[in-house]
Design a protein around this motif. Structure first.
Motif, PDB file in Angstrom:
ATOM      1  N   VAL A  30       0.821  -1.209   0.000  1.00 48.33           N
ATOM      2  CA  VAL A  30       0.000   0.000   0.000  1.00 48.33           C
ATOM      3  C   VAL A  30       0.856   1.261   0.000  1.00 48.33           C
ATOM      4  CG1 VAL A  30      -1.765   1.274   1.289  1.00 48.33           C
ATOM      5  CG2 VAL A  30      -1.881  -1.208   1.154  1.00 48.33           C
ATOM      6  N   GLY A  31       1.965   1.221   0.701  1.00 44.13           N
ATOM      7  CA  GLY A  31       2.845   2.384   0.763  1.00 44.13           C
ATOM      8  C   GLY A  31       3.355   2.798  -0.605  1.00 44.13           C
ATOM      9  N   THR A  32       3.644   1.831  -1.441  1.00 44.32           N
ATOM     10  CA  THR A  32       4.126   2.140  -2.790  1.00 44.32           C
ATOM     11  C   THR A  32       3.034   2.813  -3.607  1.00 44.32           C
ATOM     12  OG1 THR A  32       5.592   0.227  -2.663  1.00 44.32           O
ATOM     13  CG2 THR A  32       5.255   1.185  -4.826  1.00 44.32           C
ATOM     14  N   TYR A  33       1.802   2.342  -3.474  1.00 44.23           N
ATOM     15  CA  TYR A  33       0.689   2.976  -4.198  1.00 44.23           C
ATOM     16  C   TYR A  33       0.540   4.437  -3.773  1.00 44.23           C
ATOM     17  CZ  TYR A  33      -0.717  -1.651  -5.788  1.00 44.23           C
ATOM     18  OH  TYR A  33      -0.742  -2.883  -6.382  1.00 44.23           O
ATOM     19  N   LEU A  34       0.657   4.678  -2.470  1.00 40.16           N
ATOM     20  CA  LEU A  34       0.549   6.056  -1.975  1.00 40.16           C
ATOM     21  C   LEU A  34       1.700   6.918  -2.490  1.00 40.16           C
ATOM     22  CD1 LEU A  34      -0.559   5.373   1.695  1.00 40.16           C
ATOM     23  CD2 LEU A  34      -1.924   6.432  -0.107  1.00 40.16           C
ATOM     24  N   ILE A  35       2.907   6.377  -2.482  1.00 45.51           N
ATOM     25  CA  ILE A  35       4.059   7.139  -2.955  1.00 45.51           C
ATOM     26  C   ILE A  35       3.943   7.427  -4.450  1.00 45.51           C
ATOM     27  CG2 ILE A  35       6.568   7.041  -3.307  1.00 45.51           C
ATOM     28  CD1 ILE A  35       6.708   5.488  -0.647  1.00 45.51           C
ATOM     29  N   VAL A  36       3.504   6.444  -5.227  1.00 43.63           N
ATOM     30  CA  VAL A  36       3.306   6.657  -6.668  1.00 43.63           C
ATOM     31  C   VAL A  36       2.271   7.751  -6.890  1.00 43.63           C
ATOM     32  CG1 VAL A  36       2.417   5.609  -8.790  1.00 43.63           C
ATOM     33  CG2 VAL A  36       4.044   4.361  -7.381  1.00 43.63           C
ATOM     34  N   ALA A  37       1.172   7.723  -6.126  1.00 42.03           N
ATOM     35  CA  ALA A  37       0.132   8.746  -6.268  1.00 42.03           C
ATOM     36  C   ALA A  37       0.673  10.128  -5.918  1.00 42.03           C
ATOM     37  CB  ALA A  37      -1.064   8.400  -5.381  1.00 42.03           C
ATOM     38  N   ILE A  38       1.463  10.222  -4.867  1.00 38.49           N
ATOM     39  CA  ILE A  38       2.015  11.518  -4.448  1.00 38.49           C
ATOM     40  C   ILE A  38       3.000  12.041  -5.485  1.00 38.49           C
ATOM     41  CG2 ILE A  38       3.517  12.627  -2.734  1.00 38.49           C
ATOM     42  CD1 ILE A  38       2.167  10.776  -0.631  1.00 38.49           C
ATOM     43  N   VAL A  39       3.921  11.176  -5.925  1.00 41.11           N
ATOM     44  CA  VAL A  39       4.932  11.615  -6.895  1.00 41.11           C
ATOM     45  C   VAL A  39       4.282  11.976  -8.226  1.00 41.11           C
ATOM     46  CG1 VAL A  39       6.936  10.846  -8.238  1.00 41.11           C
ATOM     47  CG2 VAL A  39       6.821  10.386  -5.792  1.00 41.11           C
ATOM     48  N   LEU A  40       3.338  11.169  -8.686  1.00 43.51           N
ATOM     49  CA  LEU A  40       2.649  11.463  -9.937  1.00 43.51           C
ATOM     50  C   LEU A  40       1.876  12.780  -9.840  1.00 43.51           C
ATOM     51  CD1 LEU A  40       2.268  10.282 -12.751  1.00 43.51           C
ATOM     52  CD2 LEU A  40       0.272   9.077 -11.902  1.00 43.51           C
ATOM     53  N   GLY A  41       1.229  13.013  -8.721  1.00 45.29           N
ATOM     54  CA  GLY A  41       0.530  14.281  -8.519  1.00 45.29           C
ATOM     55  C   GLY A  41       1.475  15.461  -8.491  1.00 45.29           C
ATOM     56  N   PHE A  42       2.621  15.301  -7.833  1.00 46.18           N
ATOM     57  CA  PHE A  42       3.623  16.363  -7.778  1.00 46.18           C
ATOM     58  C   PHE A  42       4.161  16.677  -9.173  1.00 46.18           C
ATOM     59  CE2 PHE A  42       8.061  17.698  -7.473  1.00 46.18           C
ATOM     60  CZ  PHE A  42       7.938  18.818  -6.666  1.00 46.18           C
ATOM     61  N   LEU A  43       4.490  15.640  -9.935  1.00 46.75           N
ATOM     62  CA  LEU A  43       5.011  15.850 -11.288  1.00 46.75           C
ATOM     63  C   LEU A  43       3.966  16.495 -12.188  1.00 46.75           C
ATOM     64  CD1 LEU A  43       6.966  12.522 -11.851  1.00 46.75           C
ATOM     65  CD2 LEU A  43       7.919  14.780 -11.401  1.00 46.75           C
ATOM     66  N   ASN A  44       2.714  16.058 -12.061  1.00 41.66           N
ATOM     67  CA  ASN A  44       1.650  16.652 -12.869  1.00 41.66           C
ATOM     68  C   ASN A  44       1.377  18.104 -12.485  1.00 41.66           C
ATOM     69  OD1 ASN A  44       1.132  14.521 -14.607  1.00 41.66           O
ATOM     70  ND2 ASN A  44      -0.316  13.569 -13.209  1.00 41.66           N
ATOM     71  N   ALA A  45       1.639  18.454 -11.235  1.00 40.75           N
ATOM     72  CA  ALA A  45       1.386  19.830 -10.787  1.00 40.75           C
ATOM     73  C   ALA A  45       2.523  20.778 -11.148  1.00 40.75           C
ATOM     74  CB  ALA A  45       1.157  19.846  -9.280  1.00 40.75           C
ATOM     75  N   PHE A  46       3.764  20.292 -11.168  1.00 39.68           N
ATOM     76  CA  PHE A  46       4.894  21.195 -11.340  1.00 39.68           C
ATOM     77  C   PHE A  46       5.667  21.012 -12.643  1.00 39.68           C
ATOM     78  CE2 PHE A  46       4.259  21.018  -6.727  1.00 39.68           C
ATOM     79  CZ  PHE A  46       4.078  22.365  -6.485  1.00 39.68           C
ATOM     80  N   ILE A  47       5.893  19.796 -13.078  1.00 35.78           N
ATOM     81  CA  ILE A  47       6.699  19.545 -14.273  1.00 35.78           C
ATOM     82  C   ILE A  47       5.845  19.567 -15.545  1.00 35.78           C
ATOM     83  CG2 ILE A  47       8.303  17.936 -15.391  1.00 35.78           C
ATOM     84  CD1 ILE A  47       9.369  19.177 -12.798  1.00 35.78           C
ATOM     85  N   LYS A  48       4.667  18.980 -15.491  1.00 38.60           N
ATOM     86  CA  LYS A  48       3.811  18.898 -16.675  1.00 38.60           C
ATOM     87  C   LYS A  48       3.461  20.270 -17.258  1.00 38.60           C
ATOM     88  CE  LYS A  48      -0.413  16.831 -18.411  1.00 38.60           C
ATOM     89  NZ  LYS A  48      -1.593  16.037 -18.064  1.00 38.60           N
TER      90      LYS A  48
END
Length: 111
Positions: A30-48
């Motif tokens: 479960v921790g990996t799913y949460l980390i993937v969601a956080i990192v993907l959200g961060f990248l979509n908010a700042f890098i995309k």
């Protein structure tokens, strides 16, 4: 509180996508799913947004289809940054980004 709910919704979307799409592998629980969601959200908010602005001419020439390539790049970058998350191909990454977007929108609408 809203941010935590959105992260949990995204983690569920990542789980659903990883179950249904071949070529997507999430190990570590479960921790990996949460980390993937956080990192993907961060990248979509700042890098995309930066990539979107830099690729406006290509996006216009392709009538917006290049934005799908940018989504795939965000998934690949997430897979590069998270050791327990792996993507095996372009189509898998594309389907992953589409499924995550749809599942997130559906769960968001319900909640």
């Amino acid at each position: 509180m809203g941010l935590i709910i959105r992260i949990l919704i995204s983690a569920v979307a990542v789980y659903v996508a990883s179950v249904f799409i071949p070529g997507i592998s999430v190990t570590g629980g479960v921790g990996t799913y949460l980390i993937v969601a956080i990192v993907l959200g961060f990248l979509n908010a700042f890098i995309k947004p930066i990539l979107t602005i830099l690729t406006i001419p290509i996006t216009i020439l392709t009538l917006g289809l290049f934005l799908l390539v940018i989504n795939v790049l965000m998934v690949y970058l997430t897979a590069y940054l998270i050791p327990g998350f792996a993507v095996s191909g372009f189509i898998s990454a594309l389907l992953f980004s589409i499924v995550v977007a749809i599942v997130t929108a559906l769960i968001d609408a319900i909640v």
